[in-house]
Design a protein around this motif. Structure first.
Motif, PDB file in Angstrom:
ATOM      1  N   TRP A 130       0.764  -1.260  -0.026  1.00 15.12           N
ATOM      2  CA  TRP A 130      -0.028  -0.014   0.026  1.00 15.12           C
ATOM      3  C   TRP A 130       0.779   1.087  -0.096  1.00 15.12           C
ATOM      4  O   TRP A 130       0.415   2.323   0.113  1.00 15.12           O
ATOM      5  CB  TRP A 130      -0.902   0.087   1.280  1.00 15.12           C
ATOM      6  CG  TRP A 130      -2.058  -0.880   0.988  1.00 15.12           C
ATOM      7  CD1 TRP A 130      -2.026  -2.387   1.212  1.00 15.12           C
ATOM      8  CD2 TRP A 130      -3.302  -0.534   0.561  1.00 15.12           C
ATOM      9  NE1 TRP A 130      -3.197  -2.873   0.927  1.00 15.12           N
ATOM     10  CE2 TRP A 130      -4.059  -1.919   0.637  1.00 15.12           C
ATOM     11  CE3 TRP A 130      -3.864   0.710   0.348  1.00 15.12           C
ATOM     12  CZ2 TRP A 130      -5.387  -1.863   0.117  1.00 15.12           C
ATOM     13  CZ3 TRP A 130      -5.306   0.498  -0.118  1.00 15.12           C
ATOM     14  CH2 TRP A 130      -5.974  -0.527  -0.199  1.00 15.12           C
ATOM     15  N   ARG A 131       2.109   1.145  -0.256  1.00 17.59           N
ATOM     16  CA  ARG A 131       2.924   2.282  -0.271  1.00 17.59           C
ATOM     17  C   ARG A 131       2.837   3.136  -1.520  1.00 17.59           C
ATOM     18  O   ARG A 131       2.504   2.638  -2.708  1.00 17.59           O
ATOM     19  CB  ARG A 131       4.424   2.005  -0.400  1.00 17.59           C
ATOM     20  CG  ARG A 131       5.263   3.133  -0.325  1.00 17.59           C
ATOM     21  CD  ARG A 131       6.746   2.668  -0.345  1.00 17.59           C
ATOM     22  NE  ARG A 131       6.958   1.882   0.842  1.00 17.59           N
ATOM     23  CZ  ARG A 131       8.162   1.246   1.235  1.00 17.59           C
ATOM     24  NH1 ARG A 131       9.106   1.426   0.434  1.00 17.59           N
ATOM     25  NH2 ARG A 131       8.331   0.742   2.289  1.00 17.59           N
ATOM     26  N   ASP A 132       2.411   4.445  -1.235  1.00 19.04           N
ATOM     27  CA  ASP A 132       2.130   5.441  -2.493  1.00 19.04           C
ATOM     28  C   ASP A 132       3.341   5.298  -3.603  1.00 19.04           C
ATOM     29  O   ASP A 132       3.376   5.428  -4.537  1.00 19.04           O
ATOM     30  CB  ASP A 132       1.947   7.050  -1.739  1.00 19.04           C
ATOM     31  CG  ASP A 132       0.582   7.076  -1.300  1.00 19.04           C
ATOM     32  OD1 ASP A 132      -0.133   6.648  -1.496  1.00 19.04           O
ATOM     33  OD2 ASP A 132       0.624   8.161  -0.195  1.00 19.04           O
ATOM     34  N   LYS A 133       4.805   5.558  -2.871  1.00 16.33           N
ATOM     35  CA  LYS A 133       5.900   5.586  -3.780  1.00 16.33           C
ATOM     36  C   LYS A 133       6.202   4.233  -4.005  1.00 16.33           C
ATOM     37  O   LYS A 133       6.575   3.395  -3.249  1.00 16.33           O
ATOM     38  CB  LYS A 133       6.909   6.431  -3.294  1.00 16.33           C
ATOM     39  CG  LYS A 133       8.177   6.627  -3.881  1.00 16.33           C
ATOM     40  CD  LYS A 133       9.293   7.518  -3.231  1.00 16.33           C
ATOM     41  CE  LYS A 133      10.509   7.240  -3.828  1.00 16.33           C
ATOM     42  NZ  LYS A 133      11.552   7.784  -3.132  1.00 16.33           N
ATOM     43  N   LYS A 134       6.345   3.790  -5.263  1.00 13.05           N
ATOM     44  CA  LYS A 134       6.727   2.428  -5.597  1.00 13.05           C
ATOM     45  C   LYS A 134       8.238   2.673  -6.115  1.00 13.05           C
ATOM     46  O   LYS A 134       8.652   3.548  -6.840  1.00 13.05           O
ATOM     47  CB  LYS A 134       6.045   1.855  -6.598  1.00 13.05           C
ATOM     48  CG  LYS A 134       4.640   1.611  -6.569  1.00 13.05           C
ATOM     49  CD  LYS A 134       4.408   0.492  -5.374  1.00 13.05           C
ATOM     50  CE  LYS A 134       3.024   0.291  -5.079  1.00 13.05           C
ATOM     51  NZ  LYS A 134       2.745  -0.649  -4.102  1.00 13.05           N
ATOM     52  N   ASP A 135       9.465   1.884  -5.355  1.00 15.58           N
ATOM     53  CA  ASP A 135      10.743   1.979  -5.967  1.00 15.58           C
ATOM     54  C   ASP A 135      10.692   1.101  -7.071  1.00 15.58           C
ATOM     55  O   ASP A 135      10.671  -0.199  -7.007  1.00 15.58           O
ATOM     56  CB  ASP A 135      11.475   1.290  -4.885  1.00 15.58           C
ATOM     57  CG  ASP A 135      11.414   2.387  -3.804  1.00 15.58           C
ATOM     58  OD1 ASP A 135      11.452   3.627  -4.060  1.00 15.58           O
ATOM     59  OD2 ASP A 135      11.836   1.875  -2.653  1.00 15.58           O
ATOM     60  N   VAL A 136      11.113   1.644  -8.335  1.00 15.89           N
ATOM     61  CA  VAL A 136      11.065   1.023  -9.795  1.00 15.89           C
ATOM     62  C   VAL A 136      12.260   1.177 -10.314  1.00 15.89           C
ATOM     63  O   VAL A 136      12.783   2.406 -10.414  1.00 15.89           O
ATOM     64  CB  VAL A 136       9.814   1.443 -10.516  1.00 15.89           C
ATOM     65  CG1 VAL A 136       9.929   0.677 -11.976  1.00 15.89           C
ATOM     66  CG2 VAL A 136       8.370   0.985 -10.003  1.00 15.89           C
ATOM     67  N   SER A 137      13.054   0.424 -10.710  1.00 21.29           N
ATOM     68  CA  SER A 137      14.560   0.528 -11.384  1.00 21.29           C
ATOM     69  C   SER A 137      14.263   0.244 -12.632  1.00 21.29           C
ATOM     70  O   SER A 137      14.006  -0.974 -12.882  1.00 21.29           O
ATOM     71  CB  SER A 137      15.303   0.069 -10.333  1.00 21.29           C
ATOM     72  OG  SER A 137      15.443  -1.392 -10.466  1.00 21.29           O
TER      73      SER A 137
END
Length: 161
Positions: A130-137
């Motif tokens: 449910w995190r707003d910011k998704k860590d995408v690399s």
């Protein structure tokens, strides 16, 4: 030989006071100020004296658990009973006659904001995170099409176009 200030704060009464301050939400800096010491001294006491450290942790844990329970209750919604009392108007006597007590069961709807807050903090990661910011690399091998071309050659290409 004079007793150190720390010894006074290791007595049952003073430990209870420390726990109450922590439970009431005071920061370590505020607690240190109340004691009359620096924050660094309080940190030293916490490292050196487990009774002081444990007391402060217990105080903070109590209020954290209470707030967590209240947030969860609000997120899920809840029911409660409301008791009201009132007087009934007697037309014949032209006066209030009897007291009436009424119990009503009421429901508080789940609070979406509280539910989202709970989920963001309790389940931030994973597939159903449910995190707003998704860590995408993104790994890409991008080459510059103008690499090795001089400015003059680029200007000539522009002019020819």
């Amino acid at each position: 030989m004079a007793k150190g200030k720390y010894q006074e704060w290791r007595t049952p009464d003073k430990l209870t006071l420390l726990q109450a301050w922590a439970r009431n939400g005071l920061t370590d800096e505020q607690i240190a100020s109340n004691i009359g010491i620096s924050r660094d001294t309080l940190y030293t006491w916490k490292k050196k004296y487990p009774d002081i450290s444990d007391t402060l942790k217990r105080g903070k844990e109590i209020v954290d658990i209470e707030v967590e329970n209240a947030l969860l209750k609000r997120a899920l919604g809840y029911e409660y009973e409301e008791v009201t009392t009132g007087l009934v108007w007697d037309k014949k006597a032209n006066d209030y006659k009897e007291r009436v007590t009424k119990t009503v069961r009421k429901q508080v709807a789940p609070d979406v904001t509280a539910a989202i807050f709970w989920l963001k903090n309790r389940k931030p990661d994973g597939i159903d995170g449910w995190r707003d910011k998704k860590d995408v690399s993104v790994a890409a091998n991008i080459s510059n099409p103008f690499d090795g071309i001089t400015t003059e050659e680029i200007k000539k290409l522009i002019d020819d176009a």
